[in-house]
Design a protein around this motif. Structure first.
Motif, PDB file in Angstrom:
ATOM      1  N   GLY A  11       0.813  -1.222   0.000  1.00 40.93           N
ATOM      2  CA  GLY A  11       0.000   0.000   0.000  1.00 40.93           C
ATOM      3  C   GLY A  11       0.842   1.264   0.000  1.00 40.93           C
ATOM      4  N   TRP A  12       1.886   1.294   0.839  1.00 41.84           N
ATOM      5  CA  TRP A  12       2.752   2.471   0.892  1.00 41.84           C
ATOM      6  C   TRP A  12       3.530   2.666  -0.402  1.00 41.84           C
ATOM      7  CZ3 TRP A  12       1.888   6.294   3.884  1.00 41.84           C
ATOM      8  CH2 TRP A  12       1.317   6.097   5.132  1.00 41.84           C
ATOM      9  N   MET A  13       4.032   1.580  -0.970  1.00 42.92           N
ATOM     10  CA  MET A  13       4.760   1.685  -2.242  1.00 42.92           C
ATOM     11  C   MET A  13       3.820   2.122  -3.367  1.00 42.92           C
ATOM     12  SD  MET A  13       7.865   1.295  -1.538  1.00 42.92           S
ATOM     13  CE  MET A  13       8.457   1.371  -3.199  1.00 42.92           C
ATOM     14  N   ALA A  14       2.598   1.633  -3.337  1.00 39.31           N
ATOM     15  CA  ALA A  14       1.609   2.044  -4.333  1.00 39.31           C
ATOM     16  C   ALA A  14       1.365   3.544  -4.260  1.00 39.31           C
ATOM     17  CB  ALA A  14       0.303   1.278  -4.116  1.00 39.31           C
ATOM     18  N   ALA A  15       1.193   4.048  -3.050  1.00 35.59           N
ATOM     19  CA  ALA A  15       0.962   5.481  -2.874  1.00 35.59           C
ATOM     20  C   ALA A  15       2.149   6.285  -3.397  1.00 35.59           C
ATOM     21  CB  ALA A  15       0.706   5.795  -1.405  1.00 35.59           C
ATOM     22  N   LEU A  16       3.363   5.857  -3.072  1.00 32.71           N
ATOM     23  CA  LEU A  16       4.556   6.562  -3.538  1.00 32.71           C
ATOM     24  C   LEU A  16       4.672   6.536  -5.059  1.00 32.71           C
ATOM     25  CD1 LEU A  16       7.163   5.436  -0.872  1.00 32.71           C
ATOM     26  CD2 LEU A  16       6.164   7.720  -1.150  1.00 32.71           C
ATOM     27  N   LEU A  17       4.384   5.388  -5.660  1.00 32.69           N
ATOM     28  CA  LEU A  17       4.482   5.279  -7.115  1.00 32.69           C
ATOM     29  C   LEU A  17       3.462   6.167  -7.827  1.00 32.69           C
ATOM     30  CD1 LEU A  17       5.098   1.463  -7.518  1.00 32.69           C
ATOM     31  CD2 LEU A  17       6.611   3.286  -8.317  1.00 32.69           C
ATOM     32  N   ILE A  18       2.222   6.115  -7.386  1.00 30.06           N
ATOM     33  CA  ILE A  18       1.178   6.881  -8.069  1.00 30.06           C
ATOM     34  C   ILE A  18       1.361   8.383  -7.830  1.00 30.06           C
ATOM     35  CG2 ILE A  18      -1.314   7.348  -8.115  1.00 30.06           C
ATOM     36  CD1 ILE A  18      -1.730   4.312  -7.993  1.00 30.06           C
ATOM     37  N   LEU A  19       1.662   8.767  -6.597  1.00 33.56           N
ATOM     38  CA  LEU A  19       1.911  10.188  -6.333  1.00 33.56           C
ATOM     39  C   LEU A  19       3.176  10.668  -7.038  1.00 33.56           C
ATOM     40  CD1 LEU A  19       0.977  10.477  -2.562  1.00 33.56           C
ATOM     41  CD2 LEU A  19      -0.230  11.480  -4.508  1.00 33.56           C
ATOM     42  N   GLY A  20       4.199   9.825  -7.068  1.00 37.98           N
ATOM     43  CA  GLY A  20       5.430  10.184  -7.758  1.00 37.98           C
ATOM     44  C   GLY A  20       5.225  10.366  -9.249  1.00 37.98           C
ATOM     45  N   GLY A  44       1.668   0.660  -9.177  1.00 38.92           N
ATOM     46  CA  GLY A  44       0.996   1.288  -8.038  1.00 38.92           C
ATOM     47  C   GLY A  44      -0.412   0.765  -7.842  1.00 38.92           C
ATOM     48  N   ALA A  45      -1.153   0.619  -8.933  1.00 43.53           N
ATOM     49  CA  ALA A  45      -2.514   0.095  -8.844  1.00 43.53           C
ATOM     50  C   ALA A  45      -2.518  -1.334  -8.306  1.00 43.53           C
ATOM     51  CB  ALA A  45      -3.205   0.162 -10.199  1.00 43.53           C
ATOM     52  N   VAL A  46      -1.566  -2.154  -8.747  1.00 43.05           N
ATOM     53  CA  VAL A  46      -1.485  -3.535  -8.249  1.00 43.05           C
ATOM     54  C   VAL A  46      -1.208  -3.534  -6.743  1.00 43.05           C
ATOM     55  CG1 VAL A  46      -0.153  -5.683  -8.353  1.00 43.05           C
ATOM     56  CG2 VAL A  46      -0.860  -4.545 -10.464  1.00 43.05           C
ATOM     57  N   GLY A  47      -0.317  -2.640  -6.296  1.00 44.70           N
ATOM     58  CA  GLY A  47      -0.058  -2.531  -4.861  1.00 44.70           C
ATOM     59  C   GLY A  47      -1.301  -2.149  -4.088  1.00 44.70           C
ATOM     60  N   PHE A  48      -2.073  -1.220  -4.617  1.00 47.95           N
ATOM     61  CA  PHE A  48      -3.331  -0.839  -3.956  1.00 47.95           C
ATOM     62  C   PHE A  48      -4.352  -1.973  -3.998  1.00 47.95           C
ATOM     63  CE2 PHE A  48      -2.623   3.961  -4.409  1.00 47.95           C
ATOM     64  CZ  PHE A  48      -2.371   4.105  -3.056  1.00 47.95           C
ATOM     65  N   ILE A  49      -4.379  -2.727  -5.094  1.00 47.41           N
ATOM     66  CA  ILE A  49      -5.299  -3.872  -5.165  1.00 47.41           C
ATOM     67  C   ILE A  49      -4.979  -4.865  -4.057  1.00 47.41           C
ATOM     68  CG2 ILE A  49      -5.953  -5.891  -6.542  1.00 47.41           C
ATOM     69  CD1 ILE A  49      -5.575  -4.026  -9.046  1.00 47.41           C
ATOM     70  N   ILE A  50      -3.699  -5.152  -3.860  1.00 46.18           N
ATOM     71  CA  ILE A  50      -3.287  -6.074  -2.789  1.00 46.18           C
ATOM     72  C   ILE A  50      -3.717  -5.529  -1.437  1.00 46.18           C
ATOM     73  CG2 ILE A  50      -1.270  -6.997  -1.557  1.00 46.18           C
ATOM     74  CD1 ILE A  50       0.129  -7.057  -4.378  1.00 46.18           C
ATOM     75  N   ASN A  51      -3.384  -4.270  -1.167  1.00 49.24           N
ATOM     76  CA  ASN A  51      -3.680  -3.672   0.127  1.00 49.24           C
ATOM     77  C   ASN A  51      -5.181  -3.548   0.371  1.00 49.24           C
ATOM     78  OD1 ASN A  51      -4.165  -1.012   1.840  1.00 49.24           O
ATOM     79  ND2 ASN A  51      -2.184  -1.894   2.445  1.00 49.24           N
ATOM     80  N   VAL A  61     -10.645  -1.372  -4.581  1.00 51.66           N
ATOM     81  CA  VAL A  61     -10.157  -2.476  -5.417  1.00 51.66           C
ATOM     82  C   VAL A  61     -10.668  -2.285  -6.842  1.00 51.66           C
ATOM     83  CG1 VAL A  61     -10.285  -4.961  -5.862  1.00 51.66           C
ATOM     84  CG2 VAL A  61      -9.930  -4.139  -3.523  1.00 51.66           C
ATOM     85  N   ALA A  62     -11.965  -2.015  -6.976  1.00 51.51           N
ATOM     86  CA  ALA A  62     -12.555  -1.820  -8.307  1.00 51.51           C
ATOM     87  C   ALA A  62     -11.892  -0.646  -9.028  1.00 51.51           C
ATOM     88  CB  ALA A  62     -14.059  -1.597  -8.190  1.00 51.51           C
ATOM     89  N   LEU A  63     -11.712   0.464  -8.332  1.00 49.91           N
ATOM     90  CA  LEU A  63     -11.067   1.630  -8.932  1.00 49.91           C
ATOM     91  C   LEU A  63      -9.679   1.286  -9.443  1.00 49.91           C
ATOM     92  CD1 LEU A  63     -11.045   5.020  -8.937  1.00 49.91           C
ATOM     93  CD2 LEU A  63      -9.310   4.487  -7.238  1.00 49.91           C
ATOM     94  N   TRP A  67      -7.919   1.334 -13.020  1.00 47.17           N
ATOM     95  CA  TRP A  67      -6.707   2.158 -13.160  1.00 47.17           C
ATOM     96  C   TRP A  67      -5.598   1.364 -13.849  1.00 47.17           C
ATOM     97  CZ3 TRP A  67      -6.423   7.187 -11.048  1.00 47.17           C
ATOM     98  CH2 TRP A  67      -5.173   7.784 -11.072  1.00 47.17           C
ATOM     99  N   ALA A  68      -5.385   0.142 -13.389  1.00 49.11           N
ATOM    100  CA  ALA A  68      -4.354  -0.717 -13.993  1.00 49.11           C
ATOM    101  C   ALA A  68      -4.724  -1.057 -15.438  1.00 49.11           C
ATOM    102  CB  ALA A  68      -4.171  -1.991 -13.177  1.00 49.11           C
ATOM    103  N   GLY A  69      -5.999  -1.324 -15.685  1.00 48.66           N
ATOM    104  CA  GLY A  69      -6.450  -1.628 -17.043  1.00 48.66           C
ATOM    105  C   GLY A  69      -6.209  -0.473 -18.000  1.00 48.66           C
ATOM    106  N   ILE A  70      -6.452   0.741 -17.539  1.00 54.42           N
ATOM    107  CA  ILE A  70      -6.183   1.919 -18.371  1.00 54.42           C
ATOM    108  C   ILE A  70      -4.694   1.997 -18.681  1.00 54.42           C
ATOM    109  CG2 ILE A  70      -6.125   4.452 -18.367  1.00 54.42           C
ATOM    110  CD1 ILE A  70      -8.783   4.309 -16.742  1.00 54.42           C
ATOM    111  N   GLY A  71      -3.863   1.742 -17.686  1.00 56.89           N
ATOM    112  CA  GLY A  71      -2.417   1.786 -17.902  1.00 56.89           C
ATOM    113  C   GLY A  71      -1.949   0.747 -18.901  1.00 56.89           C
ATOM    114  N   VAL A  72      -2.473  -0.471 -18.790  1.00 52.39           N
ATOM    115  CA  VAL A  72      -2.100  -1.537 -19.734  1.00 52.39           C
ATOM    116  C   VAL A  72      -2.567  -1.175 -21.135  1.00 52.39           C
ATOM    117  CG1 VAL A  72      -2.536  -3.946 -20.367  1.00 52.39           C
ATOM    118  CG2 VAL A  72      -2.012  -3.354 -17.988  1.00 52.39           C
ATOM    119  N   TYR A  73      -3.793  -0.689 -21.250  1.00 45.85           N
ATOM    120  CA  TYR A  73      -4.313  -0.282 -22.553  1.00 45.85           C
ATOM    121  C   TYR A  73      -3.450   0.835 -23.147  1.00 45.85           C
ATOM    122  CZ  TYR A  73      -7.300   1.704 -26.134  1.00 45.85           C
ATOM    123  OH  TYR A  73      -7.776   2.202 -27.320  1.00 45.85           O
TER     124      TYR A  73
END
Length: 87
Positions: A11-20, A44-51, A61-63, A67-73
């Motif tokens: 969760g913390w790494m996800a926050a740092l990645l997305i904010l960064g 970052g989205a995967v980290g948030f999904i886990i957390n 989780v849904a968001l 978010w990850a799907g948009i990034g992959v696309y």
């Protein structure tokens, strides 16, 4: 490392990645179509999904699945555009 520690760190790494990634984009250090920007958001989205799954925060989780799907696309689309393929 315990599972709870892994979940908390995710969760913390996800926050740092997305904010960064957002900060880098906002300050002109990276472009929105840059693979680094997309990967930071995907990981970052995967980290948030886990957390959020661990904490039963299902709307988050849904968001983050979206978010990850948009990034992959975006990664796929941008690599096709770079290669000169049709959209």
């Amino acid at each position: 490392m315990t599972l709870k520690t892994f979940v908390d760190l995710s969760g913390w790494m996800a926050a740092l990645l997305i904010l960064g990634s957002y900060a880098m984009l906002s300050f002109g250090k990276i472009q929105a179509r840059a693979p680094l920007y997309q990967w930071m958001n995907i990981v970052g989205a995967v980290g948030f999904i886990i957390n959020c799954t661990w904490n039963s925060a299902w709307p988050s989780v849904a968001l983050n699945v979206v978010w990850a799907g948009i990034g992959v696309y975006a990664l796929r689309r941008n690599s096709r555009l770079k290669a000169g393929w049709p959209r």
